[in-house]
Design an enzyme around this catalytic site. Structure first.
Site, short mmCIF file in Angstrom:
data_model
loop_
_atom_site.label_atom_id
_atom_site.label_comp_id
_atom_site.label_asym_id
_atom_site.label_seq_id
_atom_site.Cartn_x
_atom_site.Cartn_y
_atom_site.Cartn_z
N ASN A 72 0.87 -1.19 0.00
CA ASN A 72 0.00 0.00 0.00
C ASN A 72 0.90 1.23 0.00
O ASN A 72 1.50 1.56 1.02
CB ASN A 72 -0.89 -0.04 1.25
CG ASN A 72 -1.77 1.20 1.38
OD1 ASN A 72 -1.82 2.03 0.48
ND2 ASN A 72 -2.45 1.32 2.52
N TRP A 73 0.96 1.88 -1.13
CA TRP A 73 1.85 3.05 -1.25
C TRP A 73 1.27 4.29 -0.58
O TRP A 73 1.93 5.31 -0.47
CB TRP A 73 2.12 3.34 -2.73
CG TRP A 73 3.20 2.48 -3.33
CD1 TRP A 73 3.59 1.24 -2.92
CD2 TRP A 73 4.01 2.81 -4.47
NE1 TRP A 73 4.61 0.77 -3.73
CE2 TRP A 73 4.88 1.71 -4.69
CE3 TRP A 73 4.10 3.90 -5.33
CZ2 TRP A 73 5.83 1.69 -5.73
CZ3 TRP A 73 5.03 3.87 -6.36
CH2 TRP A 73 5.88 2.78 -6.55
N LYS A 74 -0.01 4.22 -0.19
CA LYS A 74 -0.70 5.37 0.41
C LYS A 74 -0.52 6.59 -0.50
O LYS A 74 -0.48 6.43 -1.72
CB LYS A 74 -0.19 5.59 1.84
CG LYS A 74 -0.30 4.30 2.68
CD LYS A 74 -0.10 4.50 4.15
CE LYS A 74 -0.26 3.17 4.88
NZ LYS A 74 -0.16 3.28 6.32
N GLY B 231 2.84 -1.19 4.29
CA GLY B 231 2.80 0.25 3.98
C GLY B 231 4.18 0.75 3.61
O GLY B 231 4.71 0.48 2.53
N SER C 277 3.56 -2.10 10.37
CA SER C 277 5.00 -2.16 10.64
C SER C 277 5.65 -3.48 10.21
O SER C 277 6.56 -3.96 10.88
CB SER C 277 5.27 -1.89 12.13
OG SER C 277 4.89 -0.58 12.46
N GLY D 277 2.74 2.15 11.16
CA GLY D 277 3.77 3.18 11.09
C GLY D 277 4.48 3.45 12.42
O GLY D 277 5.19 4.45 12.55
N HIS E 20 -9.53 1.07 5.10
CA HIS E 20 -8.26 1.26 5.81
C HIS E 20 -8.51 2.22 6.98
O HIS E 20 -9.31 3.16 6.87
CB HIS E 20 -7.22 1.85 4.85
CG HIS E 20 -5.84 1.82 5.41
ND1 HIS E 20 -5.43 2.70 6.39
CD2 HIS E 20 -4.79 0.98 5.19
CE1 HIS E 20 -4.17 2.40 6.73
NE2 HIS E 20 -3.77 1.38 6.01
N GLU F 292 -5.25 -5.01 10.57
CA GLU F 292 -4.24 -3.98 10.78
C GLU F 292 -4.55 -3.23 12.08
O GLU F 292 -5.38 -2.30 12.07
CB GLU F 292 -4.27 -2.96 9.63
CG GLU F 292 -3.87 -3.51 8.30
CD GLU F 292 -3.29 -2.41 7.41
OE1 GLU F 292 -2.21 -2.61 6.86
OE2 GLU F 292 -3.92 -1.34 7.29
P1 13P Z 1 3.12 0.45 7.72
O1 13P Z 1 3.59 -0.84 7.10
O2 13P Z 1 3.83 1.66 7.20
O3 13P Z 1 3.05 0.36 9.20
O4 13P Z 1 1.61 0.65 7.22
C1 13P Z 1 0.72 -0.39 7.31
C2 13P Z 1 -0.47 -0.05 6.53
O5 13P Z 1 -1.22 0.83 6.91
C3 13P Z 1 -0.70 -0.79 5.28
O6 13P Z 1 -1.98 -0.58 4.79
#
Ligand code: 13P
Length: 253
Positions: free
Chosen positions: A11-13, A235, A214, A175, A97, A169
């Protein structure tokens, strides 16, 4: 029993520009020699879906989206429908999400409607669920997650089960560098599995349940070795090709 093919979703957000095509090219090159026993989906921002989709054609990687609207078209300025995502080349969409639930007020009722319209368009719906730090501290995490799952799932005709993915999640893990202890993770995933099996014994046991929050190459083997953890939703680490490869190597034979 038939084994579940794991899935890793990046997920590149809200990160990435056209120039980041080079990351997809590098990923494809590095994946070629690995014989990976897993599906891979990269979900870039919507602006990159079409160009990335043409890059991954005939590779084992698919492109997905990060959200869609509850309707197929209409007066919804700024929104994107599931059929438009398919038109652009997406095969899957992340829904519910926590960043959207929290920042955009998305309720499970909305997520359920989005999942239904995503399925109608032929997309795989990756439905995210997860408790906050407060629910965790109160010892209500697992119950919260199961209730959220129930409320977020659309009606599931047989034909849609193969296009359902659940991503657990925990909000407190996203994060932050914190992850659940493996036994704690397995406990939540097995509750999710039980809930899915209560809807369909046949399909519930085959549905992929991913862990997200994470995930890094350094913690992947502890997390992904758990029985009911069928892959990861990644992420930040999915933006770095080497980190993502480190995670994917868990499934290389
Ligand atoms: P991180 O891997 O950066 O913690 O993010 C997880 C996430 O929200 C994936 O959708």
């Amino acid at each position: 029993m038939e084994r579940i093919l794991p899935l890793v979703v990046g997920n590149w957000k809200m990160n990435g520009h056209f120039a980041d095509e080079c990351r997809i090219r590098a990923l494809l090159c590095s994946l070629e020699p690995l014989s990976l026993r897993a599906d891979v989906i990269i979900c870039p921002p919507a602006t990159l879906i079409r160009s990335f989709s043409s890059l991954v054609k005939e590779s084992g990687v698919a492109i997905g989206a990060q959200d869609c609207h509850t309707a197929l078209s209409g007066p919804y300025t700024g929104d994107i429908s599931s059929s438009m995502l398919v038109d652009a080349g997406a095969k899957a969409v992340i829904l519910g999400h926590s960043e959207r639930r929290i920042a955009h007020g998305e309720t499970s009722h909305i997520v359920r409607k989005k999942a239904k319209i995503a399925h109608q368009a032929g997309l795989t719906a990756i439905i995210c669920i997860g408790e906050s730090e407060a629910e965790r501290v109160r010892g209500e995490g697992a119950r919260f997650v199961v209730d959220q799952l129930r409320a977020s799932l659309p009606d599931m005709p047989d034909c849609c089960w193969s296009r359902l993915v659940i991503a657990y999640e925990p909000v407190w893990a996203i994060g932050t560098g914190d992850v659940p202890a493996p036994a704690e993770l397995e406990e939540v995933h097995s509750m999710i599995r039980e809930e899915l099996q209560s809807l369909s014994l046949e399909y519930g046991r085959k549905t992929r349940i991913l862990y997200g929050g994470s995930v890094r190459s350094s913690n992947v083997s502890a997390l992904l070795s758990m029985k009911n953890v069928d892959g990861a939703l990644v992420g930040g680490a999915s933006l770095q090709v080497n980190e993502l490869l480190g995670i994917l190597s868990f499934y290389a034979s």
